[in-house]
Structure formats: C-alpha cells, structure tokens
Design an enzyme around this catalytic site. Structure first.
Site, PDB file in Angstrom:
ATOM      1  N   SER A 110      68.841  31.027  13.545  1.00 38.27           N
ATOM      2  CA  SER A 110      69.378  31.689  12.360  1.00 38.27           C
ATOM      3  C   SER A 110      68.669  32.998  12.022  1.00 38.27           C
ATOM      4  O   SER A 110      68.630  33.904  12.825  1.00 38.27           O
ATOM      5  CB  SER A 110      69.330  30.709  11.193  1.00 38.27           C
ATOM      6  OG  SER A 110      69.979  31.245  10.100  1.00 38.27           O
ATOM      7  N   HIS A 111      68.060  33.046  10.840  1.00 37.33           N
ATOM      8  CA  HIS A 111      67.440  34.276  10.357  1.00 37.33           C
ATOM      9  C   HIS A 111      66.001  34.417  10.833  1.00 37.33           C
ATOM     10  O   HIS A 111      65.340  35.392  10.498  1.00 37.33           O
ATOM     11  CB  HIS A 111      67.458  34.248   8.830  1.00 37.33           C
ATOM     12  CG  HIS A 111      66.848  32.984   8.303  1.00 37.33           C
ATOM     13  ND1 HIS A 111      67.478  31.770   8.427  1.00 37.33           N
ATOM     14  CD2 HIS A 111      65.675  32.737   7.704  1.00 37.33           C
ATOM     15  CE1 HIS A 111      66.709  30.826   7.932  1.00 37.33           C
ATOM     16  NE2 HIS A 111      65.601  31.378   7.483  1.00 37.33           N
ATOM     17  N   ASP A 274      73.145  37.615   9.069  1.00 36.73           N
ATOM     18  CA  ASP A 274      71.879  37.225   9.689  1.00 36.73           C
ATOM     19  C   ASP A 274      72.002  37.021  11.196  1.00 36.73           C
ATOM     20  O   ASP A 274      73.028  37.344  11.796  1.00 36.73           O
ATOM     21  CB  ASP A 274      71.334  35.958   9.027  1.00 36.73           C
ATOM     22  CG  ASP A 274      72.177  34.736   9.368  1.00 36.73           C
ATOM     23  OD1 ASP A 274      73.387  34.912   9.594  1.00 36.73           O
ATOM     24  OD2 ASP A 274      71.621  33.622   9.438  1.00 36.73           O
ATOM     25  N   ASP A 276      72.608  34.558  13.248  1.00 39.65           N
ATOM     26  CA  ASP A 276      73.763  33.850  13.826  1.00 39.65           C
ATOM     27  C   ASP A 276      75.045  34.042  13.034  1.00 39.65           C
ATOM     28  O   ASP A 276      76.039  33.354  13.286  1.00 39.65           O
ATOM     29  CB  ASP A 276      73.442  32.366  13.993  1.00 39.65           C
ATOM     30  CG  ASP A 276      73.150  31.677  12.666  1.00 39.65           C
ATOM     31  OD1 ASP A 276      72.636  32.346  11.752  1.00 39.65           O
ATOM     32  OD2 ASP A 276      73.427  30.470  12.545  1.00 39.65           O
ATOM     33  N   ASP A 278      75.969  33.491   9.861  1.00 40.56           N
ATOM     34  CA  ASP A 278      76.515  32.627   8.808  1.00 40.56           C
ATOM     35  C   ASP A 278      76.045  33.025   7.409  1.00 40.56           C
ATOM     36  O   ASP A 278      76.605  32.581   6.421  1.00 40.56           O
ATOM     37  CB  ASP A 278      76.244  31.136   9.099  1.00 40.56           C
ATOM     38  CG  ASP A 278      74.778  30.813   9.288  1.00 40.56           C
ATOM     39  OD1 ASP A 278      73.939  31.726   9.188  1.00 40.56           O
ATOM     40  OD2 ASP A 278      74.481  29.630   9.567  1.00 40.56           O
ATOM     41  N   ARG A 279      75.011  33.859   7.316  1.00 38.69           N
ATOM     42  CA  ARG A 279      74.560  34.288   5.988  1.00 38.69           C
ATOM     43  C   ARG A 279      75.147  35.645   5.620  1.00 38.69           C
ATOM     44  O   ARG A 279      75.544  36.402   6.506  1.00 38.69           O
ATOM     45  CB  ARG A 279      73.039  34.413   5.955  1.00 38.69           C
ATOM     46  CG  ARG A 279      72.334  33.111   6.172  1.00 38.69           C
ATOM     47  CD  ARG A 279      70.843  33.279   6.032  1.00 38.69           C
ATOM     48  NE  ARG A 279      70.204  31.976   6.101  1.00 38.69           N
ATOM     49  CZ  ARG A 279      69.056  31.659   5.539  1.00 38.69           C
ATOM     50  NH1 ARG A 279      68.389  32.579   4.856  1.00 38.69           N
ATOM     51  NH2 ARG A 279      68.548  30.460   5.639  1.00 38.69           N
ATOM     52  N   LYS A 373      78.895  27.936   6.885  1.00 39.43           N
ATOM     53  CA  LYS A 373      78.937  29.118   6.042  1.00 39.43           C
ATOM     54  C   LYS A 373      79.276  30.305   6.929  1.00 39.43           C
ATOM     55  O   LYS A 373      79.082  30.250   8.142  1.00 39.43           O
ATOM     56  CB  LYS A 373      77.643  29.313   5.281  1.00 39.43           C
ATOM     57  CG  LYS A 373      76.380  29.365   6.114  1.00 39.43           C
ATOM     58  CD  LYS A 373      75.191  29.323   5.180  1.00 39.43           C
ATOM     59  CE  LYS A 373      73.890  29.621   5.887  1.00 39.43           C
ATOM     60  NZ  LYS A 373      73.252  28.419   6.426  1.00 39.43           N
TER      61      LYS A 373
HETATM   62  C1  G16 Z   1      69.921  26.666   6.794  1.00 45.37           C
HETATM   63  C2  G16 Z   1      70.873  25.680   6.199  1.00 45.37           C
HETATM   64  C3  G16 Z   1      71.149  26.022   4.768  1.00 45.37           C
HETATM   65  C4  G16 Z   1      69.856  26.128   3.989  1.00 45.37           C
HETATM   66  C5  G16 Z   1      68.923  27.113   4.672  1.00 45.37           C
HETATM   67  C6  G16 Z   1      67.558  27.149   4.052  1.00 45.37           C
HETATM   68  O1  G16 Z   1      70.512  27.919   6.858  1.00 45.37           O
HETATM   69  O2  G16 Z   1      72.099  25.659   6.899  1.00 45.37           O
HETATM   70  O3  G16 Z   1      71.965  25.032   4.247  1.00 45.37           O
HETATM   71  O4  G16 Z   1      70.106  26.536   2.688  1.00 45.37           O
HETATM   72  O5  G16 Z   1      68.749  26.741   6.014  1.00 45.37           O
HETATM   73  O6  G16 Z   1      66.960  25.910   4.217  1.00 45.37           O
HETATM   74  P1  G16 Z   1      65.451  25.684   3.835  1.00 45.37           P
HETATM   75  O7  G16 Z   1      65.343  26.065   2.390  1.00 45.37           O
HETATM   76  O8  G16 Z   1      65.226  24.220   4.101  1.00 45.37           O
HETATM   77  O9  G16 Z   1      64.609  26.595   4.690  1.00 45.37           O
HETATM   78  P2  G16 Z   1      70.408  28.808   8.174  1.00 45.37           P
HETATM   79  O10 G16 Z   1      71.151  30.060   7.847  1.00 45.37           O
HETATM   80  O11 G16 Z   1      68.934  28.998   8.391  1.00 45.37           O
HETATM   81  O12 G16 Z   1      71.043  27.984   9.241  1.00 45.37           O
END
Ligand code: G16
Length: 540
Positions: A110-111, A274, A276, A278-279, A373
């Site tokens: 992800s990010h 971000d 991937d 999704d953000r 997302k």
């Molecule tokens: C993932 C999850 C999200 C979550 C985020 C932050 O996002 O899919 O639902 O809100 O992590 O999670 P945490 O607060 O546990 O670090 P992504 O975009 O990283 O896949």
C-alpha cells in the site's frame, strides 16, 4: 513438483494482508509458504480462477512469476494477470467480480515505501472482490504454521508484457490490460460528459500518482478520456521504489502536490492516490478536505451522480473515522454502521445491500461498485459533484458544514515506537478506563471509556480489542489504537474529534478547535515520557 519446507511463525496477516520488509519475503521459501497457505487455507486452487497483480513495487514481478508457477502446480484452471504485473487494488477487485473469479492475490504494501530495503506485502481477496475476512485469514495463518510442503511447477517465466493467453499444463494464464475493465466500470458510474465539459470550460486539476500504480489509470481516464490537459497527472510512471518517496497521499508525503495547490498558480482541484491506488486525498485551491468530511460530502451529494442517483442504502465508516457521515445518514434516513478499522469489515454490509458508501479516516473511500476502497473513484466522484454544482471545493465543503455542522478532526501518529513501550501505554490506558465511566478526565465528563468491540450484523462474527475510546459529554472523543500495517516497531495512532453544530462559532484551524483534547491525550497517561517522543511523526 512438490518441495519440502519449514513453517515461518510470523505470517499472521495484519489490518490488510501480510506486510514485511522485502528481505523477509526474499528468505528461502517465505513467499512460497504463504502462497501455499493461501491455497490450503481456502480449499485449494484446483479448478479455480484467480486474479493476480500488484502495485509495481520492487519484487512485484518476481513474486508474480512464483505465484503463477504455484497456481499451475496447485491445479488452477485460469489466472488473470495485469499487463506487466500491474493492477491497482480496486482494479483487482473489479476483475475478480467481472470474471467471477474465486479469488485474487494482491502484491502491495500500500502506502509503505518500496525498494530492496523497504516494504512488500501480499493479500488474498475472496470471490466478492474484497479482502479476506478474518475467518479466512485465520485459516491461512493456521496453514502457514503447519506447512510441510508446497507445490511449484517448472516453467519459463510468462511474458507479462504481451496481452493474451498462455497455457501451462492445465492452466490458462490470461494477461489483460490493467486499465480497460476498471475504466469501463467508472464510465458506468459517472457522468463523463459533464466532467469533460468541466475541463473544456477551463477547470484545472492536478493529480499526483506518486510514481505508483494509479499513473496509468489516471492518464487513461483523466487525460485521454475526459480531456484534461496533458500534464494534469504528475508522477505518472510507476517506479519500483516510487522514486524514493513515501506513496501515502496525505499533507506530509504528497508535499509536491500540496505546494502546487498552495501556490499562486494553484489549480482548482488537487488529488493524490497511494502505492496501490486505493487511497485518496482531496484538495481544493488552498484547501484540504479531511477523509472523514469527504465521505460525508460524497454521501450528501450522491444523488447528483448517475451511479448513485437512485439513493444510498446505507453508509459505513470505521470507528476512528469522524461521525460527519452519521449526521448525513440521519438526514437521509438511511442506516449508518461503525466497524473496526480495515476495509474487510465493510464486505458483508455491501454484499447484503445494507451499505452503498464506505469510508475511513485513513484516506479510504469507496462504494459497492467493487469491494475495496478506490482512490480514483473518489476523485471522479468529486469531479462529477463539482461539474454539477459548479462550485469550488471550498464552497461545497463550507456549505456542507453550514448545513450539517462540522466535525473537527485530527490524527496523530507516533511511528517506529518500541513495541514494549507501546504495549505498556495501551495497558496504562486500559487501567485508566476502569472506573472512569461517569467520572471525569481533565475537567470533562466521560460518558464512555472502552475497548471497541464489534459484532457484524450480517454474519455475527465478532472482533474485539479494536481501539481504546474515551467519549465525552459534549460528543467529543479521543481514540487510541495500534496500527496493524506498520513493519517497524509499533505505530501508535491517536484520533481526536469534536463536533461543532454552530458554523458561526467555527475555528479556521482544527488544531485550535482540538487543542485541549490533544493536551488531554498527552497528559492522561504521560504519553510523551512513556514513548520518549516530543511530537507525532505524522499529523493528518
Ligand atoms: C489498510 C486498511 C484500512 C486501514 C489502513 C490503516 O489500508 O485496508 O482499512 O484503515 O490500513 O490501518 P492501520 O491503522 O491498522 O495502520 P491500506 O491502504 O494500507 O491497505
């Protein structure tokens, strides 16, 4: 061919799949073990259709080639792969649904940063297109702890650059264009003519793909289809290390975009996505829209957008996300759900037709068009709303606050904290909670103090220990939780929210509105001294 292996005991998926340093994934059999655990934990790959793709980060293509050979050896009937191994997370979800696949494997952290010394991740999505629910990730984890063998075919690497079908043993490997199907879904939801007209009328925007996966999608849709001028998409070419940056669309990491939006030549609209895809982050000229407000604004304006004009069935948000969308749901007379952090908790609600829009404070917004997302979807939704309302981002949000009130909101992150110190902090907070109900903290009346627990209204599964909440009589709250996505030490997240119904009394700066809550959060258990930090690493 079957290979003997030994279990690794650290393959427990977190908030969103298994995220580790690249070097962890490069250990002997590490990736293979987890992929075999996915197969074993989901009833085997035999005869199944899978979708595979990733965000292009370092190790993406190597991992995909391994997964393809394992899919073959495990008897998969068909694997759909994005060209060059590229698929955004929402595009994987879209393709799983389009091809009615049994599941999908997303390669992404992800990010989190990419590169040989940075992060990698792998996540399994189920047949509705969404992240595997906890029962499935638990089964995968259990298999990873008991694994003794994995299956992998001897085969030359598949040419991922060439569209079309390759046959290896019984498996058809279908390399598809990464964008086409996703773009066609966006065209069904949004009024592309109205958005195109907006650009023709001189509306300007800047989209920062952060050298990550959304570049090709944003170029194809915004520039080549909707007619935004060339150069509207910046940092459009996905790089294995994201150019050394942190592909996280927030005010700290998307600073190049932020500088443009705060410059004298600011465009009307700014957005970023971000690693991937999704953000999303939404900006107006010199104006930041919090993700929580963004969800509320989209819900309040959904009737203006073709794909949602028939009305929303409900809205869902994660617990730490501000309650701005709750007010909109009340006004619309629809249900509003509060779930734990993690997109996986929205899946049952969307499948049951109870929630149309979902969102999280962590820059995630989406709808039932897929089960992830979706960053670019949120950007197109905003563009559609702006095209209909013919107003600036700031006007739209200000009118929203005037009508529904404003939920001042901030999140403070302390990253890379010693795990023991973070756990001790959480224990101290738990102890503080005992006996506090109907008591006072920092001169404020506490109306609830608990550890958030959730029972899914559809499948009745439960999740406990989802964040320590302190709720006060005036509706404000402080929430503490430990992140489930970091790869180094512990990340402590503290969320602040305060509602102000009277727009005339609004503060310009949320920091002012939240100052006493922030002070209280620091002082109630001596946060800074405990973790040895003076200030948060990231404020969003
Ligand atoms: C993932 C999850 C999200 C979550 C985020 C932050 O996002 O899919 O639902 O809100 O992590 O999670 P945490 O607060 O546990 O670090 P992504 O975009 O990283 O896949």
């Amino acid at each position: 061919m079957q290979r003997a292996t030994q279990p690794y005991h650290d393959q427990k998926p977190g908030t969103s799949g298994l995220r580790k340093k690249v070097r962890a994934f490069q250990q002997s059999h590490y990736l293979e073990n987890f992929v075999q655990a996915i197969a074993d934990g989901t009833g085997g790959f035999a005869g199944k259709t899978l979708v595979v793709g990733g965000d292009g980060r370092f190790y993406n293509v190597e991992a995909i080639q391994i997964i393809l050979r394992m899919a073959v050896a495990n008897g998969a009937a068909r694997v759909i792969v994005g060209q060059d191994g590229i698929l955004s997370t929402p595009a994987v979800s879209c393709l799983i649904r389009h091809y009615q696949a049994d599941g999908g494997i997303v390669l992404s952290a992800s990010h989190n940063p990419g590169g040989p010394d940075a992060d990698f991740g792998i996540k399994y999505n189920v047949s509705n297109g969404g992240p595997a629910p906890e029962a499935v990730t638990d089964a995968i984890y259990a298999c990873s702890r008991a694994i003794a063998v994995y299956h992998i075919a001897e085969a030359t690497p598949v040419d991922l650059a060439r569209l079309g079908i390759t046959h290896i043993q019984q498996t058809h490997i279908h390399v598809v264009d990464s964008v086409t199907q996703y773009q066609s879904l966006m065209g069904e939801l949004f009024d592309f003519d109205a958005i195109g007209a907006l650009f023709r009328a001189g509306f300007t925007m800047c989209f920062d793909a952060m050298r990550a996966v959304t570049g090709p999608y944003a170029k194809a849709i915004l520039e080549h289809t909707l007619g935004a001028p060339a150069g509207t998409v910046m940092n459009a070419v996905p790089l294995a290390d994201f150019g050394g940056g942190h592909p996280d669309p927030n005010l700290t990491h998307a600073h190049e975009l932020v500088e443009r939006l705060w410059s004298d030549a600011a465009p009307d609209f700014g957005a970023a996505s971000d690693g991937d895809g999704d953000r999303n982050m939404i900006l107006g000229s010199r104006f930041f829209v919090t993700p929580s407000d963004s969800l509320a604004v989209l819900a309040a304006n959904a009737h203006l957008v073709p794909g949602y004009a028939q009305g929303l069935s409900g809205i869902a948000r994660s617990m730490p996300t501000s309650q701005a969308c709750d007010t909109v749901a009340r006004e619309l007379g629809i249900e509003c759900f509060e779930t734990p952090t993690g997109w996986k908790y929205f899946g049952t609600l969307m499948d049951a037709g109870r929630a149309t829009l979902c969102g999280e404070e962590s820059f995630g917004t989406g709808s039932n068009h897929v089960r992830e997302k979706d960053g670019l979807w949120a950007v197109l939704f905003w563009l559609n709303v702006l095209a209909v309302r013919q107003q600036s981002v700031e006007q739209v949000v200000s009118e929203h606050w005037a009508r529904f009130g404003r939920n001042y909101y901030a999140r403070h992150d302390y990253e890379g904290v010693r795990v023991e110190a973070a756990n001790e902090l959480m224990s101290a907070l738990r102890q503080l909670q005992v006996g506090l109900v109907d008591g006072h903290l920092g001169g404020r009346e506490v109306v609830y103090a608990d550890d958030f627990a959730y029972t899914d209204p559809i499948d009745h599964s439960t999740a406990t220990g989802q964040g320590l909440r302190f709720g006060f009589a005036d509706g404000s709250r402080i929430v503490y939780r430990l992140s489930g996505t970091g790869t180094v030490g512990a990340t402590i997240r503290i969320y602040f929210e305060r509602f102000e119904a009277n727009p005339a009394a609004q503060y310009d700066d949320p920091r002012q509105a939240l100052a006493d809550l922030i002070e209280l959060a620091d002082s109630m258990v001596g946060l800074r001294a405990r973790i040895g930090r003076d200030q948060p690493d990231v404020i969003t």
